[in-house]
Design an enzyme around this catalytic site. Structure first.
Site, PDB file in Angstrom:
ATOM      1  N   LYS A  20     -13.661 -11.589   4.269  1.00 60.53           N
ATOM      2  CA  LYS A  20     -13.024 -12.910   4.316  1.00 60.53           C
ATOM      3  C   LYS A  20     -13.440 -13.747   3.096  1.00 60.53           C
ATOM      4  CE  LYS A  20     -12.911 -12.746   9.405  1.00 60.53           C
ATOM      5  NZ  LYS A  20     -13.456 -13.376  10.649  1.00 60.53           N
ATOM      6  N   TYR A  60      -3.752 -12.852  13.209  1.00 61.08           N
ATOM      7  CA  TYR A  60      -4.535 -13.432  14.305  1.00 61.08           C
ATOM      8  C   TYR A  60      -3.648 -13.936  15.445  1.00 61.08           C
ATOM      9  CZ  TYR A  60      -8.961 -13.192  11.708  1.00 61.08           C
ATOM     10  OH  TYR A  60     -10.100 -12.750  11.064  1.00 61.08           O
ATOM     11  N   ASN A 124     -17.862 -15.934   9.425  1.00 53.68           N
ATOM     12  CA  ASN A 124     -18.597 -14.693   9.738  1.00 53.68           C
ATOM     13  C   ASN A 124     -18.252 -13.519   8.831  1.00 53.68           C
ATOM     14  OD1 ASN A 124     -16.111 -14.091  10.761  1.00 53.68           O
ATOM     15  ND2 ASN A 124     -16.775 -13.780  12.877  1.00 53.68           N
ATOM     16  N   HIS A 127     -13.857  -8.953   8.827  1.00 54.83           N
ATOM     17  CA  HIS A 127     -13.031  -8.532   9.968  1.00 54.83           C
ATOM     18  C   HIS A 127     -13.012  -7.011  10.028  1.00 54.83           C
ATOM     19  CE1 HIS A 127      -9.531  -8.075  12.603  1.00 54.83           C
ATOM     20  NE2 HIS A 127      -9.205  -7.093  11.779  1.00 54.83           N
ATOM     21  N   GLU A 138      -2.575  -3.789  12.232  1.00 52.72           N
ATOM     22  CA  GLU A 138      -3.144  -4.476  11.063  1.00 52.72           C
ATOM     23  C   GLU A 138      -2.905  -3.701   9.763  1.00 52.72           C
ATOM     24  OE1 GLU A 138      -7.150  -5.075  12.445  1.00 52.72           O
ATOM     25  OE2 GLU A 138      -6.504  -6.567  13.929  1.00 52.72           O
TER      26      GLU A 138
END
Ligand code: IDP
Ligand code: MG
Length: 163
Positions: A20, A60, A124, A127, A138
């Site tokens: 990310k 998402y 965080n 992914h 995905e």
């Protein structure tokens, strides 16, 4: 013929992994990629991009009702790029989740990426697909079929042996 996420439960299984924007900005790309490489997984695809809002929302979509969803989409589309990848190998979906660690870094094993480098659930770092069906969705969302390479790393037979 091979499905997009390979064959579940075999060495052809594939997972979608994304560093990310915080991971890119904090210059942790090499360290994160090394964990998957050194474990023996195969890098099938990699690219750096700032995803469109539509792509982030679709990625998402399961979380669209959650209060943090707008902030999550804003974080992913901030303008600092993400590094989108496909990794392949035996049990890579489950093992990828273990390498990444628990969603909240406060609960993540200190040996995991999130447990070593992150402290906030909203930042965080990374992914990884959580199941075969989400990996299929995905990978198809982020990559065109011709972007996925088919090759055998030199150590592949040693790493993936099942006897
Ligand atoms: P995962 O990334 O471990 O699969 P999910 O529950 O699928 O976790 O949530 C997707 C992402 O949404 C998380 O990685 C995190 O970036 C964000 N997120 C999840 N829960 C929260 C929260 O409570 N506050 C802020 N962001 C959250
Ligand atoms: Mg998830």
């Amino acid at each position: 013929s091979k499905t997009i996420a390979g064959e579940k439960g075999t060495a052809s299984e594939r997972s979608f992994v994304m560093i990310k924007p915080d991971g890119v900005s904090r210059q942790l790309v090499g360290k994160i990629i090394s964990r998957f490489e050194e474990r023996g997984y195969k890098l099938v695809a990699v690219k750096s991009l700032t995803p469109s809002e539509a792509l982030a929302k679709e990625h998402y979509s399961d979380l669209s009702a959650r209060p943090f969803y707008p902030g999550l989409v804003k974080y992913i589309t901030s303008g600092t790029p993400v590094v989108a990848m496909v990794w392949e190998g035996k049990d890579v979906i489950k093992q990828g989740r273990r390498i990444v660690g628990a969603t909240n870094p406060q609960d993540a094993d200190p040996g995991s990426v999130r447990g070593q480098y992150a402290v906030s659930v909203g930042r965080n770092l990374i992914h990884a697909s959580d199941a075969f069906d989400s990996a299929t969705k995905e990978i198809g969302l982020w990559f065109a079929p011709e972007e996925l390479s088919d090759y055998e790393p030199i150590a592949w037979p040693w790493v993936m042996a099942d006897n």
